[in-house]
Scaffold this active site. Structure first.
Site, PDB file in Angstrom:
ATOM      1  N   PHE A   2       0.964   8.516   3.163  1.00 55.96           N
ATOM      2  CA  PHE A   2       1.425   8.393   4.551  1.00 55.96           C
ATOM      3  C   PHE A   2       1.622   9.741   5.255  1.00 55.96           C
ATOM      4  O   PHE A   2       2.083   9.809   6.385  1.00 55.96           O
ATOM      5  CB  PHE A   2       2.682   7.529   4.627  1.00 55.96           C
ATOM      6  CG  PHE A   2       2.392   6.032   4.533  1.00 55.96           C
ATOM      7  CD1 PHE A   2       1.096   5.531   4.579  1.00 55.96           C
ATOM      8  CD2 PHE A   2       3.424   5.117   4.405  1.00 55.96           C
ATOM      9  CE1 PHE A   2       0.828   4.165   4.502  1.00 55.96           C
ATOM     10  CE2 PHE A   2       3.171   3.748   4.335  1.00 55.96           C
ATOM     11  CZ  PHE A   2       1.878   3.274   4.376  1.00 55.96           C
ATOM     12  N   ASN A  53       1.134  13.829  -2.482  1.00 51.85           N
ATOM     13  CA  ASN A  53       0.320  14.932  -1.952  1.00 51.85           C
ATOM     14  C   ASN A  53       0.565  15.144  -0.459  1.00 51.85           C
ATOM     15  O   ASN A  53      -0.340  15.055   0.366  1.00 51.85           O
ATOM     16  CB  ASN A  53      -1.173  14.727  -2.264  1.00 51.85           C
ATOM     17  CG  ASN A  53      -1.726  13.422  -1.764  1.00 51.85           C
ATOM     18  OD1 ASN A  53      -1.038  12.416  -1.726  1.00 51.85           O
ATOM     19  ND2 ASN A  53      -2.991  13.432  -1.369  1.00 51.85           N
ATOM     20  N   HIS A  97      -4.405   9.040 -11.423  1.00 57.88           N
ATOM     21  CA  HIS A  97      -5.686   9.078 -10.728  1.00 57.88           C
ATOM     22  C   HIS A  97      -6.655   9.597 -11.785  1.00 57.88           C
ATOM     23  O   HIS A  97      -6.616  10.782 -12.148  1.00 57.88           O
ATOM     24  CB  HIS A  97      -5.624  10.011  -9.524  1.00 57.88           C
ATOM     25  CG  HIS A  97      -6.940  10.131  -8.795  1.00 57.88           C
ATOM     26  ND1 HIS A  97      -7.045   9.975  -7.439  1.00 57.88           N
ATOM     27  CD2 HIS A  97      -8.202  10.362  -9.241  1.00 57.88           C
ATOM     28  CE1 HIS A  97      -8.321  10.123  -7.077  1.00 57.88           C
ATOM     29  NE2 HIS A  97      -9.041  10.368  -8.165  1.00 57.88           N
ATOM     30  N   HIS A 141      -6.305   2.668  -8.709  1.00 55.00           N
ATOM     31  CA  HIS A 141      -7.634   2.391  -8.121  1.00 55.00           C
ATOM     32  C   HIS A 141      -8.814   2.457  -9.098  1.00 55.00           C
ATOM     33  O   HIS A 141      -9.668   3.345  -9.019  1.00 55.00           O
ATOM     34  CB  HIS A 141      -7.911   3.269  -6.898  1.00 55.00           C
ATOM     35  CG  HIS A 141      -7.562   4.714  -6.992  1.00 55.00           C
ATOM     36  ND1 HIS A 141      -7.707   5.462  -8.124  1.00 55.00           N
ATOM     37  CD2 HIS A 141      -7.081   5.557  -6.044  1.00 55.00           C
ATOM     38  CE1 HIS A 141      -7.330   6.695  -7.891  1.00 55.00           C
ATOM     39  NE2 HIS A 141      -6.937   6.773  -6.634  1.00 55.00           N
ATOM     40  N   ASP A 143      -4.636   2.378  -1.417  1.00 56.44           N
ATOM     41  CA  ASP A 143      -4.900   3.813  -1.385  1.00 56.44           C
ATOM     42  C   ASP A 143      -5.090   4.282   0.068  1.00 56.44           C
ATOM     43  O   ASP A 143      -5.913   5.163   0.336  1.00 56.44           O
ATOM     44  CB  ASP A 143      -6.124   4.177  -2.248  1.00 56.44           C
ATOM     45  CG  ASP A 143      -6.253   5.671  -2.492  1.00 56.44           C
ATOM     46  OD1 ASP A 143      -5.259   6.396  -2.297  1.00 56.44           O
ATOM     47  OD2 ASP A 143      -7.350   6.109  -2.889  1.00 56.44           O
ATOM     48  N   HIS A 182      -7.563  10.023   7.518  1.00 52.23           N
ATOM     49  CA  HIS A 182      -8.015  11.326   7.996  1.00 52.23           C
ATOM     50  C   HIS A 182      -8.513  11.112   9.419  1.00 52.23           C
ATOM     51  O   HIS A 182      -8.931  10.005   9.777  1.00 52.23           O
ATOM     52  CB  HIS A 182      -9.159  11.869   7.129  1.00 52.23           C
ATOM     53  CG  HIS A 182      -8.755  12.109   5.698  1.00 52.23           C
ATOM     54  ND1 HIS A 182      -7.996  13.190   5.321  1.00 52.23           N
ATOM     55  CD2 HIS A 182      -8.996  11.399   4.568  1.00 52.23           C
ATOM     56  CE1 HIS A 182      -7.786  13.146   4.003  1.00 52.23           C
ATOM     57  NE2 HIS A 182      -8.386  12.066   3.524  1.00 52.23           N
ATOM     58  N   GLY A 235     -11.067   9.614   1.699  1.00 54.85           N
ATOM     59  CA  GLY A 235      -9.963   8.695   1.950  1.00 54.85           C
ATOM     60  C   GLY A 235     -10.192   7.845   3.174  1.00 54.85           C
ATOM     61  O   GLY A 235     -10.876   8.261   4.113  1.00 54.85           O
TER      62      GLY A 235
HETATM   63  O1  DOR Z   1      -9.808   9.370  -1.328  1.00 54.37           O
HETATM   64  C1  DOR Z   1      -8.693   9.761  -1.587  1.00 54.37           C
HETATM   65  N1  DOR Z   1      -7.925  10.377  -0.664  1.00 54.37           N
HETATM   66  N2  DOR Z   1      -8.209   9.612  -2.829  1.00 54.37           N
HETATM   67  C2  DOR Z   1      -7.051  10.169  -3.217  1.00 54.37           C
HETATM   68  O2  DOR Z   1      -6.653   9.966  -4.343  1.00 54.37           O
HETATM   69  C3  DOR Z   1      -6.295  11.053  -2.291  1.00 54.37           C
HETATM   70  C4  DOR Z   1      -6.553  10.618  -0.926  1.00 54.37           C
HETATM   71  C5  DOR Z   1      -5.974  11.509   0.137  1.00 54.37           C
HETATM   72  O3  DOR Z   1      -4.801  11.850   0.022  1.00 54.37           O
HETATM   73  O4  DOR Z   1      -6.642  11.793   1.126  1.00 54.37           O
END
Ligand code: DOR
Length: 442
Positions: free
Chosen positions: A68, A99, A181, A235, A306, A310, A325
């Site tokens: 998030f 992250n 992961h 995932h 997941d 972006h 993502g």
């Molecule tokens: O595709 C992904 N994006 N996989 C992940 O495990 C991290 C995530 C991200 O934080 O953008």
């Protein structure tokens, strides 16, 4: 003393703990389900009753893997926009990944996220603590958290914990859940060199190939067995991993799959380009089929999105500068319920994979079941009508979905969080706040 205010849901098709449907009413008070029955008596029906006629009542979705972006990356998403997207998608609780900026790898950072969520989130929340090569003590002591997240691959910086000699001590100490992961970073790096210069995004699935995923899953499984350590594989993306687990899955291991790994495959790159880029990557159609079978057979325990937003600008770059993502919390439930309506699975199975089994797997008390004493996290879904996924209606800050244009049923009409109506047919009650989840593993 005044009685606790009660709320009734009337004439809904209610999913029972036995996986059957009962036409009736639910009485809610003090944030809990008080009564479930065919026709509950009340001092007359009131205007505040929720009319469930023609709708199906399910336990709220618990999404066990989301990103998030708050704090630090709020230009992509924040806890207000993300939790509104949750409410619209029927997600009443989420477990979020570490992250962010700063990383969630200390008690201080975890406490900060919990405090932010208490101010901003419309739905209930929990936050993983991220493993680094150096934060053993934080991993053991941080509280409350659903568990430890290890990025074995597909990560940069301190959250990359990719070698057996640094992964093993984490499995050896403590006993809380470890979620991995699973991608082998060494193999990814070697293949990046082999495919250097390729700018077509489809190459992403070749670089981060099935073997990279399998090798990491094998290592996590090996260590989990060695220490009898509670392991959750995030995932799952390949048939070979699913077949491995079919043969060899200790009772303390669980696994999840995303709707996109069930419903999208490498053909998506041609249609939606880098919007289809994620980690672990989309695979071939054969993998979709094997993952479905593993889910139906109980080899895979639950579903996570997941959700990893972006911006469109970022996704418009040229591979490999495009980030991995895709968003998911707003579409996961209707996607799966549409599959149920099409006969691929049943509605009770979807509720189990997206709520009941998640509560059980993470030992979240009082969630995932519609019965007296459980928390009133409930969703009324419309399984009669179909509506397309429209970018203009999305609440996620990124403003796009890989499923745009898909015609889906099972959209939530009403989402109730802790007995309060957070979403009602297009309208949000932005005053509602979720609560911090607790976990039986601490
Ligand atoms: O595709 C992904 N994006 N996989 C992940 O495990 C991290 C995530 C991200 O934080 O953008």
């Amino acid at each position: 003393m005044s009685a606790i205010p009660v709320l009734y849901i009337r004439r809904a098709r209610i999913l029972t703990p036995e996986g059957e449907f009962l036409l009736g009413d639910v009485k809610i008070g003090g944030g809990k389900i008080l009564e479930v029955g065919p026709e509950l008596a009340a001092a007359g029906e009131s205007e505040t009753d929720i009319d469930g006629e023609g709708l199906t009542l399910l336990p709220g979705v618990i999404d066990p893997q989301v990103h998030f972006r708050e704090p630090g990356l709020e230009y992509k998403e924040d806890l207000s926009t993300a939790s509104r997207a949750c409410a619209r998608g029927g997600v009443t609780s989420f477990l979020e990944m570490p992250n962010t900026k700063p990383l969630t790898n200390t008690q201080e950072a975890l406490t900060d996220k919990l405090e932010r969520a208490s101010r901003k989130s419309l739905v209930n929340y929990g936050f993983f603590i991220g493993a680094t090569p150096e934060n053993q003590l934080d991993l053991i002591e941080a509280n409350p958290t659903p568990g430890i997240k290890i990025f074995m691959g597909s990560m940069r910086g301190p959250l990359l914990v990719d070698r057996e000699e640094i992964i093993e001590p984490i499995f050896a100490r403590g006993d809380r859940l470890i979620a991995v992961h699973a991608e082998n970073q060494a193999r990814i790096e070697q293949r990046r060199k082999e495919f250097a210069g390729r700018t077509d995004v489809a190459v992403h699935s070749q670089i981060q190939d099935e073997r990279a995923a399998l090798e990491a899953t094998q290592l996590a499984l090996k260590l989990s067995k060695k220490y009898r350590r509670r392991l959750h594989i995030l995932h799952l993306s390949t048939g070979i991993e699913a077949e491995l687990l079919r043969e060899d899955k200790p009772e303390w291991v669980t696994a999840e799959v995303t709707p996109q790994h069930l419903l999208l495959n490498i053909a998506a790159y041609e249609k939606i380009g880098a919007k289809a880029q994620m980690n672990p990557p989309l695979r071939s159609p054969e993998n979709n089929d094997i993952l479905w079978k593993a889910l139906l057979d109980g080899v895979i325990d639950f579903i996570a999105t997941d959700h990893a937003p972006h911006t469109l600008e970022e996704k418009a770059k040229t591979y490999p500068d495009t980030p991995s993502g895709m968003p998911g919390v707003e579409t996961s439930l209707p996607l799966m319920l549409t599959q149920a309506k099409a006969g691929r699975c049943s509605v009770p199975q979807v509720a189990n994979w997206m709520s009941t089994a998640v509560a059980k797997g993470y030992q979240i008390p009082n969630k995932g079941v519609i019965a007296p004493g459980y928390d009133a996290d409930l969703i009324l879904v419309d399984l009669e009508n179909y509506r397309p996924v429209l970018a203009s209606e999305l609440q996620t800050k990124c403003g796009w979905s890989p499923f745009e244009g898909w015609n889906l049923t099972g959209w939530p009409a009403v989402t109730i969080v802790g007995g309060q109506i957070a979403y009602d047919r297009g309208q949000f009650n932005t005053e509602v706040r979720g609560k911090a989840l607790s976990f039986g593993n601490v």
